[in-house]
Design a protein around this motif. Structure first.
Motif, PDB file in Angstrom:
ATOM      1  N   TYR A  24       0.831  -1.206   0.000  1.00 23.29           N
ATOM      2  CA  TYR A  24       0.000   0.000   0.000  1.00 23.29           C
ATOM      3  C   TYR A  24       0.871   1.264   0.000  1.00 23.29           C
ATOM      4  CZ  TYR A  24      -3.825  -3.166   1.139  1.00 23.29           C
ATOM      5  OH  TYR A  24      -4.727  -4.198   1.135  1.00 23.29           O
ATOM      6  N   GLY A  25       2.031   1.171  -0.624  1.00 28.12           N
ATOM      7  CA  GLY A  25       2.910   2.325  -0.761  1.00 28.12           C
ATOM      8  C   GLY A  25       3.742   2.668   0.458  1.00 28.12           C
ATOM      9  N   THR A  26       3.761   1.800   1.454  1.00 25.28           N
ATOM     10  CA  THR A  26       4.569   2.040   2.656  1.00 25.28           C
ATOM     11  C   THR A  26       5.421   0.807   2.948  1.00 25.28           C
ATOM     12  OG1 THR A  26       2.892   1.219   4.197  1.00 25.28           O
ATOM     13  CG2 THR A  26       2.799   3.587   3.639  1.00 25.28           C
ATOM     14  N   PRO A  27       6.495   0.962   3.722  1.00 27.58           N
ATOM     15  CA  PRO A  27       7.333  -0.184   4.055  1.00 27.58           C
ATOM     16  C   PRO A  27       6.564  -1.222   4.872  1.00 27.58           C
ATOM     17  CG  PRO A  27       8.465   1.873   4.554  1.00 27.58           C
ATOM     18  CD  PRO A  27       7.044   2.216   4.250  1.00 27.58           C
ATOM     19  N   ALA A  28       6.771  -2.483   4.497  1.00 28.58           N
ATOM     20  CA  ALA A  28       6.132  -3.586   5.213  1.00 28.58           C
ATOM     21  C   ALA A  28       7.160  -4.684   5.419  1.00 28.58           C
ATOM     22  CB  ALA A  28       4.941  -4.106   4.417  1.00 28.58           C
ATOM     23  N   PHE A  29       6.939  -5.475   6.438  1.00 29.97           N
ATOM     24  CA  PHE A  29       7.890  -6.509   6.831  1.00 29.97           C
ATOM     25  C   PHE A  29       7.199  -7.867   6.778  1.00 29.97           C
ATOM     26  CE2 PHE A  29       8.924  -2.435   8.488  1.00 29.97           C
ATOM     27  CZ  PHE A  29      10.234  -2.297   8.070  1.00 29.97           C
ATOM     28  N   TYR A  30       7.874  -8.803   6.127  1.00 32.66           N
ATOM     29  CA  TYR A  30       7.321 -10.119   5.837  1.00 32.66           C
ATOM     30  C   TYR A  30       8.228 -11.209   6.385  1.00 32.66           C
ATOM     31  CZ  TYR A  30       4.450  -7.736   2.313  1.00 32.66           C
ATOM     32  OH  TYR A  30       3.563  -6.913   1.673  1.00 32.66           O
ATOM     33  N   VAL A  31       7.627 -12.277   6.829  1.00 29.19           N
ATOM     34  CA  VAL A  31       8.366 -13.481   7.192  1.00 29.19           C
ATOM     35  C   VAL A  31       7.811 -14.609   6.323  1.00 29.19           C
ATOM     36  CG1 VAL A  31       6.858 -13.956   9.193  1.00 29.19           C
ATOM     37  CG2 VAL A  31       9.101 -15.059   9.004  1.00 29.19           C
ATOM     38  N   SER A  32       8.678 -15.221   5.546  1.00 22.40           N
ATOM     39  CA  SER A  32       8.280 -16.299   4.630  1.00 22.40           C
ATOM     40  C   SER A  32       7.078 -15.890   3.783  1.00 22.40           C
ATOM     41  CB  SER A  32       7.983 -17.581   5.409  1.00 22.40           C
ATOM     42  OG  SER A  32       9.149 -18.030   6.053  1.00 22.40           O
ATOM     43  N   GLY A  33       7.091 -14.661   3.303  1.00 21.17           N
ATOM     44  CA  GLY A  33       6.041 -14.165   2.420  1.00 21.17           C
ATOM     45  C   GLY A  33       4.772 -13.697   3.099  1.00 21.17           C
ATOM     46  N   ARG A  34       4.723 -13.739   4.427  1.00 21.02           N
ATOM     47  CA  ARG A  34       3.524 -13.311   5.168  1.00 21.02           C
ATOM     48  C   ARG A  34       3.827 -12.021   5.922  1.00 21.02           C
ATOM     49  NH1 ARG A  34       1.105 -17.983   8.603  1.00 21.02           N
ATOM     50  NH2 ARG A  34      -0.787 -16.777   8.271  1.00 21.02           N
ATOM     51  N   ILE A  35       3.018 -11.025   5.691  1.00 18.56           N
ATOM     52  CA  ILE A  35       3.218  -9.733   6.339  1.00 18.56           C
ATOM     53  C   ILE A  35       2.962  -9.850   7.841  1.00 18.56           C
ATOM     54  CG2 ILE A  35       0.855  -8.967   5.903  1.00 18.56           C
ATOM     55  CD1 ILE A  35       2.025  -6.151   5.364  1.00 18.56           C
ATOM     56  N   PHE A  36       3.798  -9.176   8.638  1.00 17.73           N
ATOM     57  CA  PHE A  36       3.565  -9.157  10.082  1.00 17.73           C
ATOM     58  C   PHE A  36       3.574  -7.745  10.655  1.00 17.73           C
ATOM     59  CE2 PHE A  36       8.162  -9.514   9.889  1.00 17.73           C
ATOM     60  CZ  PHE A  36       8.632  -8.788  10.979  1.00 17.73           C
ATOM     61  N   ALA A  37       4.088  -6.788   9.918  1.00 12.81           N
ATOM     62  CA  ALA A  37       4.065  -5.390  10.373  1.00 12.81           C
ATOM     63  C   ALA A  37       4.180  -4.491   9.151  1.00 12.81           C
ATOM     64  CB  ALA A  37       5.212  -5.117  11.336  1.00 12.81           C
ATOM     65  N   ARG A  38       3.549  -3.320   9.251  1.00 11.83           N
ATOM     66  CA  ARG A  38       3.590  -2.373   8.141  1.00 11.83           C
ATOM     67  C   ARG A  38       3.499  -0.957   8.682  1.00 11.83           C
ATOM     68  NH1 ARG A  38       0.108   0.613   4.912  1.00 11.83           N
ATOM     69  NH2 ARG A  38      -1.817  -0.093   5.860  1.00 11.83           N
ATOM     70  N   ILE A  39       4.324  -0.094   8.121  1.00 14.93           N
ATOM     71  CA  ILE A  39       4.193   1.323   8.435  1.00 14.93           C
ATOM     72  C   ILE A  39       2.885   1.803   7.800  1.00 14.93           C
ATOM     73  CG2 ILE A  39       5.192   3.619   8.150  1.00 14.93           C
ATOM     74  CD1 ILE A  39       6.922   1.752   9.887  1.00 14.93           C
ATOM     75  N   HIS A  40       2.040   2.396   8.592  1.00 17.51           N
ATOM     76  CA  HIS A  40       0.735   2.876   8.116  1.00 17.51           C
ATOM     77  C   HIS A  40       0.933   4.157   7.318  1.00 17.51           C
ATOM     78  CE1 HIS A  40      -3.457   4.309   8.478  1.00 17.51           C
ATOM     79  NE2 HIS A  40      -3.736   3.024   8.596  1.00 17.51           N
ATOM     80  N   ASP A  41      -0.022   4.472   6.470  1.00 17.67           N
ATOM     81  CA  ASP A  41       0.090   5.721   5.714  1.00 17.67           C
ATOM     82  C   ASP A  41      -0.134   6.945   6.604  1.00 17.67           C
ATOM     83  OD1 ASP A  41      -2.422   4.384   5.571  1.00 17.67           O
ATOM     84  OD2 ASP A  41      -3.151   5.803   4.112  1.00 17.67           O
ATOM     85  N   GLU A  42      -0.696   6.767   7.779  1.00 16.31           N
ATOM     86  CA  GLU A  42      -0.780   7.859   8.754  1.00 16.31           C
ATOM     87  C   GLU A  42       0.582   7.969   9.440  1.00 16.31           C
ATOM     88  OE1 GLU A  42      -2.995   8.841  12.966  1.00 16.31           O
ATOM     89  OE2 GLU A  42      -4.092   7.653  11.483  1.00 16.31           O
ATOM     90  N   PRO A  43       1.218   9.124   9.401  1.00 19.41           N
ATOM     91  CA  PRO A  43       2.561   9.261   9.983  1.00 19.41           C
ATOM     92  C   PRO A  43       2.596   8.838  11.455  1.00 19.41           C
ATOM     93  CG  PRO A  43       2.008  11.198   8.691  1.00 19.41           C
ATOM     94  CD  PRO A  43       0.756  10.364   8.783  1.00 19.41           C
ATOM     95  N   GLY A  44       3.675   8.114  11.800  1.00 16.89           N
ATOM     96  CA  GLY A  44       3.877   7.720  13.187  1.00 16.89           C
ATOM     97  C   GLY A  44       3.038   6.555  13.653  1.00 16.89           C
ATOM     98  N   VAL A  45       2.443   5.815  12.722  1.00 18.92           N
ATOM     99  CA  VAL A  45       1.563   4.701  13.082  1.00 18.92           C
ATOM    100  C   VAL A  45       2.091   3.419  12.446  1.00 18.92           C
ATOM    101  CG1 VAL A  45      -0.781   3.746  12.872  1.00 18.92           C
ATOM    102  CG2 VAL A  45      -0.447   6.176  13.386  1.00 18.92           C
TER     103      VAL A  45
END
Length: 112
Positions: A24-45
């Motif tokens: 969704y246009g923001t950095p996201a973190f994946y483990v074995s292809g499954r997302i577990f955390a993502r920077i939200h498009d709202e700053p600081g979230v």
């Protein structure tokens, strides 16, 4: 001390088999292809996956100054966290729980 997106990146990438890519246009973190955390498009979230809705509700009820949700995440086992309200140790623990909730069993067993 407040945490930042750089803290998220540093801590998330320290877990086994984590990759970073855009979601969704923001950095996201994946483990074995499954997302577990993502920077939200709202700053600081930060969006954090939880093991289940019960875990999410416990955070929402227990610390509403740190955790919240929106209609978009209704019925989804994730929670929104305000980075400015989290200490580094707390962020590390939350990311670890999110990683554990999404990682395959073979990886979870290796880090137990």
């Amino acid at each position: 001390m407040a945490t930042s997106e750089e803290d998220v990146r540093r801590l998330a990438l320290a877990y086994p088999e984590v990759t970073e890519r855009s979601c969704y246009g923001t950095p996201a973190f994946y483990v074995s292809g499954r997302i577990f955390a993502r920077i939200h498009d709202e700053p600081g979230v930060l969006v954090l996956w939880r093991a289940d809705l019960g875990e999410r509700e416990a955070l929402l009820q227990g610390e509403p100054d740190k955790f919240f949700t929106t209609d978009h995440y209704r019925g989804h086992a994730s929670v929104l966290a305000r980075l400015a309200r989290l200490r580094t140790a707390e962020l590390r623990e939350l990311l670890g729980e999110s990683w554990h909730a999404r990682a395959p069993k073979r990886l979870r067993d290796d880090t137990a």
